[in-house]
Design a protein around this motif. Structure first.
Motif, PDB file in Angstrom:
ATOM      1  N   GLU A 171       2.540  -0.627   2.204  1.00  0.00           N
ATOM      2  CA  GLU A 171       2.390  -1.845   2.895  1.00  0.00           C
ATOM      3  C   GLU A 171       3.350  -2.450   3.576  1.00  0.00           C
ATOM      4  O   GLU A 171       3.385  -2.981   4.728  1.00  0.00           O
ATOM      5  N   ALA A 174       4.394  -0.387   6.894  1.00  0.00           N
ATOM      6  CA  ALA A 174       3.205  -0.644   7.766  1.00  0.00           C
ATOM      7  C   ALA A 174       3.113  -2.113   8.103  1.00  0.00           C
ATOM      8  O   ALA A 174       2.660  -2.487   9.185  1.00  0.00           O
ATOM      9  N   ASP A 175       3.810  -2.922   7.314  1.00  0.00           N
ATOM     10  CA  ASP A 175       3.850  -4.022   7.239  1.00  0.00           C
ATOM     11  C   ASP A 175       2.301  -4.700   7.746  1.00  0.00           C
ATOM     12  O   ASP A 175       2.008  -5.705   8.177  1.00  0.00           O
ATOM     13  N   SER A 176       1.530  -4.214   6.514  1.00  0.00           N
ATOM     14  CA  SER A 176       0.198  -4.600   6.570  1.00  0.00           C
ATOM     15  C   SER A 176      -0.517  -4.038   5.242  1.00  0.00           C
ATOM     16  O   SER A 176      -0.068  -2.817   4.856  1.00  0.00           O
ATOM     17  N   PRO A 177      -1.426  -4.737   4.536  1.00  0.00           N
ATOM     18  CA  PRO A 177      -2.245  -4.186   3.692  1.00  0.00           C
ATOM     19  C   PRO A 177      -3.089  -3.135   3.874  1.00  0.00           C
ATOM     20  O   PRO A 177      -3.538  -2.274   3.163  1.00  0.00           O
ATOM     21  N   GLU A 178      -3.317  -2.951   5.159  1.00  0.00           N
ATOM     22  CA  GLU A 178      -4.132  -1.963   5.858  1.00  0.00           C
ATOM     23  C   GLU A 178      -3.154  -0.901   6.076  1.00  0.00           C
ATOM     24  O   GLU A 178      -3.692  -0.268   7.011  1.00  0.00           O
ATOM     25  N   PHE A 179      -2.427  -0.259   5.322  1.00  0.00           N
ATOM     26  CA  PHE A 179      -1.723   0.648   5.601  1.00  0.00           C
ATOM     27  C   PHE A 179      -2.022   2.068   6.006  1.00  0.00           C
ATOM     28  O   PHE A 179      -1.584   2.590   7.070  1.00  0.00           O
ATOM     29  N   LYS A 182      -2.947   2.219   9.651  1.00  0.00           N
ATOM     30  CA  LYS A 182      -1.582   2.200  10.481  1.00  0.00           C
ATOM     31  C   LYS A 182      -1.092   3.500  10.774  1.00  0.00           C
ATOM     32  O   LYS A 182      -0.309   3.689  11.739  1.00  0.00           O
ATOM     33  N   THR A 493      -2.348 -15.455   0.853  1.00  0.00           N
ATOM     34  CA  THR A 493      -3.142 -14.178   0.811  1.00  0.00           C
ATOM     35  C   THR A 493      -4.652 -14.404   0.447  1.00  0.00           C
ATOM     36  O   THR A 493      -5.172 -13.483   0.468  1.00  0.00           O
ATOM     37  N   LYS A 495      -8.307 -14.338   0.639  1.00  0.00           N
ATOM     38  CA  LYS A 495      -9.259 -13.771   1.535  1.00  0.00           C
ATOM     39  C   LYS A 495     -10.616 -13.727   0.914  1.00  0.00           C
ATOM     40  O   LYS A 495     -10.683 -14.471   0.055  1.00  0.00           O
TER      41      LYS A 495
END
Length: 580
Positions: A171, A174-179, A182, A493, A495
């Motif tokens: 993460e 990728a700077d994202s939880p959806e790595f 990415k 965080t 969601k």
């Protein structure tokens, strides 16, 4: 970071951080030393990261040490390892960039494992990190371990087919939880994720978009175990991991038994924490906690050199505690696993009601209902005592059984009606019944609503869940407030589903303070997290801290060197040996 899975009723439920204390039973009763404070530092002297590990007093080479556990280990593949059994088994055959020197008494030092040091913060801004790989580290076939195999291990953790392990590094890169969206591992097996590079065989480099000051801690997890690409068997690596540690998988009878033999290519001079005392380790699966503990207690034949991984069950606590001959063979220790009565702040918006819940709680009664001090120890803080920089405080001093006068004052004649969601397992049913009786004595009206045990975690992670209260627990992946407070209380965080912030607490000033602390060097963060812990409770009371889990384990008369991990709260085998 993740919540623990509930254990059987009355059994010790142990986890992920560092212990406040670890005490061997001495015959003076089943007491837990909760006063000893855990300490943790990042090593600054490269000598601390060198091997060999200090010899264990009385340890000898030879013999087979058997570890008995009821259920199989879910994953052996290091990149997929996240269960506690897996986290305790992996160090026998896998090494990481960094690791913890653990004295078993609450003292921790983060050192380089495959790396020469715990890492270099290149620009002093926590965005660029470099690790230099040690000379002399080898795989089980004798080939050298370089930065490239470590990088490949990290890269394969991006594969969605190899899920299950920690995701911090993925993460962050990728700077994202959806790595996994990415960067596609399957399409890029000969390259590396953006931000990860190997300038040479000795150097591994991380570059992040944001400061990641906790990277030295995160790379102590199995994500950074090395693997040569030609040894990557995908999902089948679970059956036969490729060793970089002191032992290697000799035989894996799936679901029945795992046999580990010595790895002749492991060099103790490169390893600051592990030993190679037993000739062999055997993980044996199947016996219930009662059966395993009864075998170890009986101490016959091969079971003299066996350790029961499952804690002493409630049915045997009195026997173990009352048998003087078992005192030297039992370990009783608090763990880093913190349990709370989580308040859904979206639904319970009145601060006075949340404060009243804190004053009402009867921790002594709850712990007795769960099985007593061999199961739990009272907690009044958000972070457990195992956390670096921990500070004891009680924002709502109510004594061991609650302060009903203070509750009455705060409620001002109200009788709040609250719904408590409880999993339909035995432990939570016991806990829920005790909490309902406790809170109703204090002036609340509590309605219990059962939640399917296997669905509870998913359901309470939904933002629109229908419960005012639910029982939660949390164990961090390293002993820092950074893996507790931001995960559980950063409102940004939140969601629709999949929330770790299950209190749905959100305060902009608290969020900003988290950012400030996260940008600090890890060595400076501890006292700041402790201050924030107290501030959150005093100003907002988003949850009611209840207790920390306690580990209670027994082993055979020929087992030595086993201690409760200060990081994970389960039996560690890096110092284990078999007595003649």
């Amino acid at each position: 970071m993740r919540p623990r899975v509930a254990a059987a009723a009355g059994g010790a439920i142990a986890l992920v951080v560092a212990l406040g204390a670890c005490s061997e039973n001495t015959g003076e009763g089943t007491t837990v030393d909760t006063n000893r404070q855990q300490s943790g530092v990042i090593a600054t002297d490269p000598k601390d990261s060198q091997g060999p590990a200090a010899e264990v007093s009385g340890a000898q080479k030879g013999g087979t040490l058997t570890i008995i556990r009821e259920t199989p280990i879910s994953h052996l593949d290091p990149q997929r390892t996240y269960s506690f059994a897996g986290l305790m088994a992996n160090p026998l055959f896998a090494r990481y960039l960094t690791t913890w020197k653990d004295d078993g008494k609450g003292g921790l030092v983060l050192v380089g494992d495959l790396a020469e040091t715990p890492g270099t913060n290149v620009n002093k801004d926590c965005k660029v990190w470099e690790f230099k790989i040690k000379d002399g580290v080898k795989f089980e076939d004798g080939r050298p371990i370089t930065s490239k195999e470590i990088a490949y291990g990290i890269a394969r953790s991006f594969d969605p087919d190899l899920s299950g392990g920690p995701t911090y590094i993925q993460e962050w890169l990728a700077d994202s939880p959806e790595f996994d969206t990415k960067w596609d591992f399957k399409k890029n097996k000969t390259s590396l994720p953006p931000g990860l590079s190997t300038p040479d065989d000795k150097t591994l480099r991380f570059e992040f978009a944001k400061p990641r000051c906790d990277l030295p801690f995160a790379v102590s997890l199995p994500t950074t175990a090395p693997l040569p690409p030609d040894k990557d068997t995908g999902v089948n690596l679970d059956k036969q991991p490729f060793s970089s540690g002191p032992y290697k998988i000799a035989k894996n009878q799936t679901g029945v038994q795992i046999t580990l033999d010595r790895n002749p290519n492991w060099d103790p001079n490169t390893d600051p924490v592990r030993h190679q005392y037993p000739d062999q380790f055997v993980w044996s699966f199947g016996p219930t906690a009662d059966a395993a503990n009864n075998r170890v207690i009986a101490d016959n034949g091969a079971d003299q050199s066996a350790h029961a991984f499952n804690a002493v069950p409630a049915s045997l606590v009195a026997r173990v505690a009352g048998d003087a001959s078992l005192k030297s063979r039992s370990i009783l220790s608090p763990t880093p696993s913190a349990n709370q009565l989580v308040i859904n702040n979206q639904r319970v918006k009145d601060l006075k009601i949340r404060q009243a819940l804190n004053y009402a709680i009867d921790r002594e009664g709850l712990i007795k209902a769960l099985g007593g001090q061999t199961v739990a120890a009272p907690l009044t803080t958000l972070m457990p005592p195992a956390t670096i920089g921990y500070k004891a405080y009680e924002a709502y001093p109510a004594g061991p059984n609650g302060d009903m006068a203070k509750v009455k004052e705060l409620l001002g004649g109200q009788t709040p009606e609250l719904v408590l969601g409880v999993a339909d397992n035995t432990t939570e049913q016991q806990e829920g019944a005790q909490l309902k009786a406790n809170l109703e004595r204090a002036g609340f009206k509590i309605t219990l609503r059962n939640i399917s045990d296997d669905a509870k975690l998913d359901e309470i992670k939904k933002k629109d869940n229908p419960w005012d209260l639910y029982i939660g627990n949390w164990a961090a992946d390293w002993p820092s407030g950074a893996s507790i407070l931001p995960v559980l209380y950063d409102g940004r965080t939140i969601k629709a589903e999949g929330n770790s912030n299950q209190s749905y607490f959100n305060d902009p000033t608290i969020n900003a303070e988290m950012d400030r602390i996260l940008a600090m060097p890890p060595a400076d963060q501890g006292p700041e997290w402790a201050k924030l812990d107290e501030r959150i409770m005093k100003e907002h009371a988003p949850v009611v801290p209840l207790f920390v889990d306690v580990a209670y384990n027994v082993h055979g008369s020929k087992v030595g060197g086993v201690f409760i991990s200060s990081v994970f709260g389960y039996s560690s085998f890096v110092n284990a040996y078999v007595k003649p």
